[in-house]
Design an enzyme around this catalytic site. Structure first.
Site, PDB file in Angstrom:
ATOM      1  N   GLU A  96       0.812  -1.215   0.000  1.00  0.00           N
ATOM      2  CA  GLU A  96       0.000   0.000   0.000  1.00  0.00           C
ATOM      3  C   GLU A  96       0.839   1.256   0.000  1.00  0.00           C
ATOM      4  O   GLU A  96       1.927   1.284   0.552  1.00  0.00           O
ATOM      5  CB  GLU A  96      -0.840   0.051   1.288  1.00  0.00           C
ATOM      6  N   CYS A 120       4.516  -4.979  16.137  1.00  0.00           N
ATOM      7  CA  CYS A 120       3.840  -3.993  16.993  1.00  0.00           C
ATOM      8  C   CYS A 120       2.354  -4.355  17.141  1.00  0.00           C
ATOM      9  O   CYS A 120       1.687  -4.679  16.163  1.00  0.00           O
ATOM     10  CB  CYS A 120       3.973  -2.584  16.420  1.00  0.00           C
ATOM     11  N   CYS A 123      -0.524  -2.442  15.034  1.00  0.00           N
ATOM     12  CA  CYS A 123      -0.286  -2.174  13.613  1.00  0.00           C
ATOM     13  C   CYS A 123      -0.805  -3.306  12.729  1.00  0.00           C
ATOM     14  O   CYS A 123      -0.624  -4.484  13.034  1.00  0.00           O
ATOM     15  CB  CYS A 123       1.212  -1.974  13.380  1.00  0.00           C
ATOM     16  N   GLY A 181       6.091  -1.984   6.652  1.00  0.00           N
ATOM     17  CA  GLY A 181       7.464  -2.454   6.764  1.00  0.00           C
ATOM     18  C   GLY A 181       8.357  -1.592   7.631  1.00  0.00           C
ATOM     19  O   GLY A 181       8.014  -0.468   7.991  1.00  0.00           O
ATOM     20  N   GLU A 182       9.517  -2.158   7.971  1.00  0.00           N
ATOM     21  CA  GLU A 182      10.516  -1.440   8.769  1.00  0.00           C
ATOM     22  C   GLU A 182      11.692  -1.100   7.841  1.00  0.00           C
ATOM     23  O   GLU A 182      12.431  -1.993   7.408  1.00  0.00           O
ATOM     24  CB  GLU A 182      10.963  -2.330   9.942  1.00  0.00           C
ATOM     25  N   SER A 236       9.628   5.855  16.080  1.00  0.00           N
ATOM     26  CA  SER A 236       8.336   5.482  16.660  1.00  0.00           C
ATOM     27  C   SER A 236       8.552   5.120  18.124  1.00  0.00           C
ATOM     28  O   SER A 236       9.098   4.068  18.436  1.00  0.00           O
ATOM     29  CB  SER A 236       7.748   4.277  15.923  1.00  0.00           C
ATOM     30  N   HIS A 238       6.038   5.890  21.023  1.00  0.00           N
ATOM     31  CA  HIS A 238       4.719   5.400  21.453  1.00  0.00           C
ATOM     32  C   HIS A 238       4.594   5.063  22.934  1.00  0.00           C
ATOM     33  O   HIS A 238       3.560   4.515  23.347  1.00  0.00           O
ATOM     34  CB  HIS A 238       4.279   4.170  20.637  1.00  0.00           C
ATOM     35  N   CYS A 360      -1.848   1.942   8.165  1.00  0.00           N
ATOM     36  CA  CYS A 360      -0.971   1.030   7.407  1.00  0.00           C
ATOM     37  C   CYS A 360      -1.475  -0.393   7.334  1.00  0.00           C
ATOM     38  O   CYS A 360      -1.813  -0.985   8.333  1.00  0.00           O
ATOM     39  CB  CYS A 360       0.411   0.937   8.048  1.00  0.00           C
TER      40      CYS A 360
HETATM   41  N1  SAH Z   1       8.328   0.477  10.805  1.00  0.00           N
HETATM   42  C1  SAH Z   1       8.429   1.912  10.822  1.00  0.00           C
HETATM   43  C2  SAH Z   1       7.572   2.638   9.807  1.00  0.00           C
HETATM   44  C3  SAH Z   1       6.206   2.160   9.495  1.00  0.00           C
HETATM   45  S1  SAH Z   1       4.809   2.652  10.399  1.00  0.00           S
HETATM   46  C4  SAH Z   1       8.178   2.429  12.191  1.00  0.00           C
HETATM   47  O1  SAH Z   1       7.845   1.661  13.083  1.00  0.00           O
HETATM   48  O2  SAH Z   1       8.341   3.637  12.410  1.00  0.00           O
HETATM   49  C5  SAH Z   1       4.658   4.398  10.444  1.00  0.00           C
HETATM   50  C6  SAH Z   1       4.099   4.885  11.775  1.00  0.00           C
HETATM   51  O3  SAH Z   1       2.729   4.506  11.964  1.00  0.00           O
HETATM   52  C7  SAH Z   1       4.855   4.290  12.965  1.00  0.00           C
HETATM   53  O4  SAH Z   1       5.054   5.297  13.922  1.00  0.00           O
HETATM   54  C8  SAH Z   1       3.876   3.247  13.460  1.00  0.00           C
HETATM   55  O5  SAH Z   1       4.130   2.904  14.792  1.00  0.00           O
HETATM   56  C9  SAH Z   1       2.562   3.965  13.254  1.00  0.00           C
HETATM   57  N2  SAH Z   1       1.388   3.093  13.275  1.00  0.00           N
HETATM   58  C10 SAH Z   1       1.266   1.812  12.946  1.00  0.00           C
HETATM   59  N3  SAH Z   1       0.000   1.364  13.127  1.00  0.00           N
HETATM   60  C11 SAH Z   1      -0.691   2.421  13.582  1.00  0.00           C
HETATM   61  C12 SAH Z   1      -2.051   2.623  13.953  1.00  0.00           C
HETATM   62  N4  SAH Z   1      -2.936   1.626  13.902  1.00  0.00           N
HETATM   63  N5  SAH Z   1      -2.410   3.849  14.358  1.00  0.00           N
HETATM   64  C13 SAH Z   1      -1.515   4.862  14.412  1.00  0.00           C
HETATM   65  N6  SAH Z   1      -0.245   4.758  14.086  1.00  0.00           N
HETATM   66  C14 SAH Z   1       0.176   3.537  13.678  1.00  0.00           C
END
Ligand code: SAH
Length: 370
Positions: A96, A120, A123, A181-182, A236, A238, A360
Site C-alpha cells: 500500500e 507492533c 499495527c 514495513g521497517e 516510533s 509510542h 498502514c
Molecule cells: N516500521 C516503521 C515505519 C512504518 S509505520 C516504524 O515503526 O516507524 C509508520 C508509523 O505509523 C509508525 O510510527 C507506526 O508505529 C505507526 N502506526 C502503525 N500502526 C498504527 C495505527 N494503527 N495507528 C496509528 N499509528 C500507527
C-alpha cells in the site's frame, strides 16, 4: 535483484546504466537519456522512450522490467485529502501507498516491505508477518505511478472537479517512508531508493523532503548518520518507558529507550537534523497525564544535551482484530498541553484518510488479494 524475476532497471544507478549501455555497444550519451526516461519522466513502458532506437527499446524490453507494480485498487477520501493505492507486485503479493494533499504540498507515504516482522501490537502491517523486502525499483514506482495517475492522467481532477485549481503542481514535494514495513530491516535498498530519488539527473527531489521512520533499530540509525543524506529521521516511540513500550512493541526488548536516545544524540550531533518522535495515543495504554509527564522528562533530558526534537502525536487508527482505541480529542489536547508546558514542541497529526482505511496495512488485509 529478486531471484526468478527480470532485472528491474529502475533500481539501477546512472553509473550502472552507463555500464550496461557500454557493454551492449551503444553510445555513452544513451545512458543519460535512458536514466532520464526511467527516473524523471516516469514512463511505464520502453516503447514510450521515443528518442531511443526501436532496436534498443526492444533489447531493453528483453533484458529488463521497467515498472514492477500494477495499480490494483484506488480509494479516494471524499474530501480529496487522501488517496490510497493497493499495488500488486510481480510475485502476486500486494503493498500500500498513500498520497496526501497538504497546504504546503503533496506527500506520498511509501512502503518499504511487503508485510513486517516487527510485531507492533497496534499495527495492521505486521499481522501476517514479513513476506519480503521491496527493491528500490518497487519503492520508486510507488512514487512515479501515483504521480502519473494524479498529475499526468488527471485522475484527481476527474474525481474532484475544480479542486485542483488552487494549486499548480505536477509532482509531490515530500516522501515519507512510513508505509508498510521497517525501513532499517531493508537498509541497503531503502538508501539506494533515496539516492535515486534525489539524483539530479533523475527525479531530483530534495533530500530534506524525505523522512524515514523506524521503530528503533539503532544499527540503522548509526549507519544513516554516515550517509551524508540530510533527510529527517523519525522514531516510533509510542511510550514513555520501556515497560509500556515492550508491551506494545516487541522490538523494545532488543533496543531499550536509552540505547535509542544515545543513537539519536549522536545522530543529531553529526547531522544537525531535528529528530521527530512519533507517539500514537492509545486509550488507557499511554495517554494519561503521568505518561505525558514521564515522556516530557525523557525529552527534556535529551534536549539538555543539545538535541532538537519534535513530537508528533498520532491518534491511533483502529485496526480490525487489534484491541486499541483512540482517546477523546479532549484527552489528546490535554496530553499535548502537558508537553508544551514542559517546552516540548508537539503537533497532533492531522487526521487523514481513516474513512478509507489509511492506517498502514489494512487494505492489503482486506481480502481482495492473495
Ligand atoms: N516500521 C516503521 C515505519 C512504518 S509505520 C516504524 O515503526 O516507524 C509508520 C508509523 O505509523 C509508525 O510510527 C507506526 O508505529 C505507526 N502506526 C502503525 N500502526 C498504527 C495505527 N494503527 N495507528 C496509528 N499509528 C500507527
Amino acid at each position: 535483484m529478486v531471484v526468478g524475476m527480470k532485472d528491474q532497471i529502475r533500481s539501477y544507478t546512472y553509473d550502472e546504466i552507463r555500464k550496461y549501455i557500454e557493454d551492449i555497444g551503444e553510445k555513452g550519451f544513451r545512458a543519460g537519456q535512458l536514466f532520464e526516461w526511467v527516473q524523471a519522466k516516469r514512463v511505464s513502458d520502453f516503447s514510450e522512450m521515443t528518442n531511443l532506437s526501436v532496436a534498443l527499446r526492444n533489447r531493453l524490453d528483453e533484458d529488463f522490467l521497467l515498472d514492477p507494480l500494477q495499480i490494483r485498487r484506488v480509494q479516494r477520501a471524499s474530501d480529496g485529502s487522501t488517496v490510497k493505492y493497493l499495488f500488486g507486485l510481480s510475485d502476486g503479493d500486494a503493498i500500500e501507498s498513500v498520497w496526501m494533499r497538504y497546504r504546503h504540498g503533496d506527500s506520498i507515504c511509501v512502503s518499504s516491505q511487503a508485510g513486517c516482522r516487527m510485531g507492533c501490537s497496534f499495527c495492521a502491517s505486521t499481522m501476517k508477518g514479513l513476506n519480503r523486502s521491496l527493491t528500490p525499483a518497487e519503492m520508486l514506482s510507488q512514487v512515479y505511478d501515483i504521480e502519473r495517475e494524479i498529475y499526468d492522467y488527471g485522475a484527481y481532477e476527474e474525481a474532484f472537479p475544480g479542486k485542483s485549481r488552487d494549486f499548480n503542481r505536477d509532482r509531490v514535494s515530500s516522501i515519507i517512508v512510513m508505509g508498510m514495513g521497517e525501513p532499517f530491516d531493508n537498509y541497503d535498498n531503502v538508501i539506494r531508493f533515496i539516492r535515486l530519488l534525489v539524483d539530479e539527473k533523475g527525479r531530483n527531489l530534495s533530500a530534506r523532503e524525505v523522512t524515514v521512520s523506524t521503530c528503533g533499530l539503532t544499527d540503522g540509525i548509526y549507519r544513516l548518520m554516515d550517509e551524508e543524506l540530510p533527510i529527517t529521521l523519525a522514531i516510533s516511540l509510542h511510550a514513555p518507558n520501556d515497560e509500556i513500550r515492550s508491551r506494545i512493541m516487541p522490538v523494545a526488548k532488543a533496543h531499550p529507550m536509552d540505547e535509542i536516545f544515545e543513537a539519536c544524540k549522536e545522530y543529531f550531533h553529526k547531522t544537525g537534523r531535528r529528530i521527530t518522535f512519533e507517539y500514537s495515543l492509545m486509550s488507557g495504554i499511554n495517554d494519561g497525564d503521568a505518561h505525558a509527564s514521564e515522556l516530557s522528562e525523557k525529552m527534556r533530558a535529551l534536549m539538555k544535551t543539545g538535541v532538537r526534537l519534535h513530537i508528533n502525536l498520532i491518534p491511533v487508527n483502529a485496526v480490525k482484530g487489534r484491541k486499541v482505541e483512540r482517546p477523546d480529542l479532549r484527552v489528546i489536547s490535554r496530553f499535548k498541553k502537558i508537553l508544551e508546558k514542559n517546552k516540548i514542541n508537539a503537533t497532533i497529526r492531522r487526521e487523514m484518510g481513516s474513512e478509507i482505511d489509511a492506517a498502514c496495512g489494512q487494505l492489503r488485509l482486506s481480502g481482495d488479494n492473495p
